[in-house]
Write an enzyme that holds these catalytic residues in place. Sequence first.
Site, PDB file in Angstrom:
ATOM      1  N   ASP A  36       7.211   2.470 -10.698  1.00 59.52           N
ATOM      2  CA  ASP A  36       5.926   3.148 -10.897  1.00 59.52           C
ATOM      3  C   ASP A  36       5.046   2.233 -11.749  1.00 59.52           C
ATOM      4  OD1 ASP A  36       5.149   6.435 -10.626  1.00 59.52           O
ATOM      5  OD2 ASP A  36       3.891   5.274 -11.993  1.00 59.52           O
ATOM      6  N   ASP A  59       3.436  -2.432  -9.363  1.00 60.59           N
ATOM      7  CA  ASP A  59       2.225  -2.041  -8.643  1.00 60.59           C
ATOM      8  C   ASP A  59       2.521  -2.244  -7.158  1.00 60.59           C
ATOM      9  OD1 ASP A  59      -0.189  -1.822  -7.370  1.00 60.59           O
ATOM     10  OD2 ASP A  59      -1.239  -3.303  -8.613  1.00 60.59           O
ATOM     11  N   VAL A  60       2.605  -1.149  -6.405  1.00 61.34           N
ATOM     12  CA  VAL A  60       3.001  -1.276  -4.991  1.00 61.34           C
ATOM     13  C   VAL A  60       1.958  -2.026  -4.154  1.00 61.34           C
ATOM     14  CG1 VAL A  60       4.480   0.774  -5.003  1.00 61.34           C
ATOM     15  CG2 VAL A  60       2.071   0.984  -4.316  1.00 61.34           C
ATOM     16  N   ASN A  86       6.696   6.150  -1.810  1.00 56.81           N
ATOM     17  CA  ASN A  86       6.084   7.431  -2.173  1.00 56.81           C
ATOM     18  C   ASN A  86       4.825   7.303  -3.028  1.00 56.81           C
ATOM     19  OD1 ASN A  86       6.206  10.447  -2.915  1.00 56.81           O
ATOM     20  ND2 ASN A  86       6.454   9.432  -4.904  1.00 56.81           N
ATOM     21  N   TYR A 152      -8.252   8.965   1.772  1.00 58.52           N
ATOM     22  CA  TYR A 152      -6.898   9.501   1.632  1.00 58.52           C
ATOM     23  C   TYR A 152      -6.346   9.876   3.024  1.00 58.52           C
ATOM     24  CZ  TYR A 152      -3.031  12.302  -0.166  1.00 58.52           C
ATOM     25  OH  TYR A 152      -1.777  12.799  -0.444  1.00 58.52           O
ATOM     26  N   LYS A 156      -3.324   8.010   5.076  1.00 60.25           N
ATOM     27  CA  LYS A 156      -2.099   8.770   5.356  1.00 60.25           C
ATOM     28  C   LYS A 156      -1.847   8.834   6.870  1.00 60.25           C
ATOM     29  CE  LYS A 156      -0.746   9.735   1.168  1.00 60.25           C
ATOM     30  NZ  LYS A 156       0.509   9.222   0.627  1.00 60.25           N
TER      31      LYS A 156
HETATM   32  N1  LIG Z   1       0.364  16.563  -4.599  1.00 61.84           N
HETATM   33  C1  LIG Z   1       0.087  16.878  -3.352  1.00 61.84           C
HETATM   34  O1  LIG Z   1      -0.440  17.963  -3.076  1.00 61.84           O
HETATM   35  C2  LIG Z   1       0.441  15.937  -2.239  1.00 61.84           C
HETATM   36  C3  LIG Z   1       0.318  16.405  -0.908  1.00 61.84           C
HETATM   37  C4  LIG Z   1       0.666  15.551   0.132  1.00 61.84           C
HETATM   38  C5  LIG Z   1       1.131  14.285  -0.140  1.00 61.84           C
HETATM   39  N2  LIG Z   1       1.237  13.864  -1.421  1.00 61.84           N
HETATM   40  C6  LIG Z   1       1.741  12.515  -1.651  1.00 61.84           C
HETATM   41  O2  LIG Z   1       2.895  12.577  -2.470  1.00 61.84           O
HETATM   42  C7  LIG Z   1       3.046  11.296  -3.117  1.00 61.84           C
HETATM   43  C8  LIG Z   1       3.340  11.519  -4.584  1.00 61.84           C
HETATM   44  O3  LIG Z   1       2.215  12.124  -5.178  1.00 61.84           O
HETATM   45  P1  LIG Z   1       2.331  13.244  -6.332  1.00 61.84           P
HETATM   46  O4  LIG Z   1       1.710  14.457  -5.804  1.00 61.84           O
HETATM   47  O5  LIG Z   1       3.695  13.273  -6.867  1.00 61.84           O
HETATM   48  O6  LIG Z   1       1.271  12.661  -7.374  1.00 61.84           O
HETATM   49  P2  LIG Z   1       1.471  12.012  -8.820  1.00 61.84           P
HETATM   50  O7  LIG Z   1       0.128  11.541  -9.202  1.00 61.84           O
HETATM   51  O8  LIG Z   1       2.184  12.975  -9.702  1.00 61.84           O
HETATM   52  O9  LIG Z   1       2.448  10.783  -8.530  1.00 61.84           O
HETATM   53  C9  LIG Z   1       2.004   9.579  -7.954  1.00 61.84           C
HETATM   54  C10 LIG Z   1       2.677   8.452  -8.707  1.00 61.84           C
HETATM   55  O10 LIG Z   1       2.317   7.214  -8.066  1.00 61.84           O
HETATM   56  C11 LIG Z   1       2.096   6.269  -9.099  1.00 61.84           C
HETATM   57  N3  LIG Z   1       1.230   5.202  -8.616  1.00 61.84           N
HETATM   58  C12 LIG Z   1      -0.093   5.252  -8.343  1.00 61.84           C
HETATM   59  N4  LIG Z   1      -0.537   4.043  -7.973  1.00 61.84           N
HETATM   60  C13 LIG Z   1       0.533   3.223  -7.996  1.00 61.84           C
HETATM   61  C14 LIG Z   1       0.703   1.847  -7.725  1.00 61.84           C
HETATM   62  N5  LIG Z   1      -0.327   1.059  -7.358  1.00 61.84           N
HETATM   63  N6  LIG Z   1       1.948   1.311  -7.845  1.00 61.84           N
HETATM   64  C15 LIG Z   1       2.986   2.083  -8.244  1.00 61.84           C
HETATM   65  N7  LIG Z   1       2.883   3.389  -8.534  1.00 61.84           N
HETATM   66  C16 LIG Z   1       1.660   3.945  -8.412  1.00 61.84           C
HETATM   67  C17 LIG Z   1       1.451   7.038 -10.233  1.00 61.84           C
HETATM   68  O11 LIG Z   1       1.600   6.375 -11.480  1.00 61.84           O
HETATM   69  C18 LIG Z   1       2.208   8.362 -10.168  1.00 61.84           C
HETATM   70  O12 LIG Z   1       3.331   8.361 -11.034  1.00 61.84           O
HETATM   71  C19 LIG Z   1       1.759  10.524  -2.856  1.00 61.84           C
HETATM   72  O13 LIG Z   1       1.972   9.569  -1.834  1.00 61.84           O
HETATM   73  C20 LIG Z   1       0.806  11.601  -2.396  1.00 61.84           C
HETATM   74  O14 LIG Z   1      -0.206  11.097  -1.579  1.00 61.84           O
HETATM   75  C21 LIG Z   1       0.908  14.657  -2.483  1.00 61.84           C
END
Ligand SMILES: NC(=O)c1ccc[n+]([C@@H]2O[C@H](COP(=O)([O-])OP(=O)(O)OC[C@H]3O[C@@H](n4cnc5c(N)ncnc54)[C@H](O)[C@@H]3O)[C@@H](O)[C@H]2O)c1
Length: 244
Positions: A36, A59-60, A86, A152, A156
Amino acid sequence: MTDHDRVVLVTGAAGGLGAAVARRLAEPGTALVLCDLSGPGLTAVARSLDVPVLTRVVDVGDAEQVDAAVTAAVAEFGGLHVMVNNAGVIAPNARIHNLTAADWDLAVRVNLMGVVHGMTSAIRVMRPAGGGSVINTASVAGLTAWAYAAPYGATKAAVVHLTKIAAVEYAKDRIRVNCVCPGTFESGMSAKIPREAMAAMEARHPLGFGVPDDVAGAFAYLAGEESRWTTGAAIVVDGGYAAP
Ligand SMILES: NC(=O)c1ccc[n+]([C@@H]2O[C@H](COP(=O)([O-])OP(=O)(O)OC[C@H]3O[C@@H](n4cnc5c(N)ncnc54)[C@H](O)[C@@H]3O)[C@@H](O)[C@H]2O)c1
């Protein structure tokens, strides 16, 4: 180097869903590599787990950093069996004409290229090892028109399609590639969405909003032997959002 039954790398592992997936996959015999941007966030998640864990600030969007994390997984735990791409970012809540090039760049860099980098590095390790499972986090926003978040949804949708292409390309290498398409659940990301937008969105989830643990089971299925004949799938876990 120590060999484990299963080595799993999770990106975005300090976030809501990534941490839930890490907890769900942390069974005896499994070693985890958690990546992360947030070092303190990773440390907190790692402390809650009872299996061998390696944390890496990554950083991904940077291919070299992702590749170094995969190399570290192999060096530390003896291989890589499951790669969970993720990490993701949400775009500003705005119509297309109000978005900036920077909004698009960030979404493409993290949501799409982050998955590309993770898949590329994992596949290079999994092919000579005889296979593996790649799981990408997409979204129902990649399957349906979710207005006011075009970067977004578009990135996706690209992840869903990339997953299918990779599934076909790597089936002969015994690498399964699938994605999970969650509806809205509570996390750091959903907290960034304006309250009015969340209210409208909740009305579109027949089962209401979820929590990360509601989604993590799909990752456990795709990571395990039960899904041995599943590849190229986009598994929807969305409280009914995409049903109408
Ligand atoms: N929360 C929702 O409603 C939802 C719905 C559908 C899909 N998603 C997807 O689920 C996944 C996880 O999201 P979440 O809801 O847990 O949100 P979150 O913000 O809690 O977690 C996302 C994590 O990704 C990390 N991150 C961001 N940019 C990064 C980078 N460049 N390199 C490494 N890490 C990085 C952040 O630090 C964070 O810890 C994402 O891909 C998101 O698009 C979320």
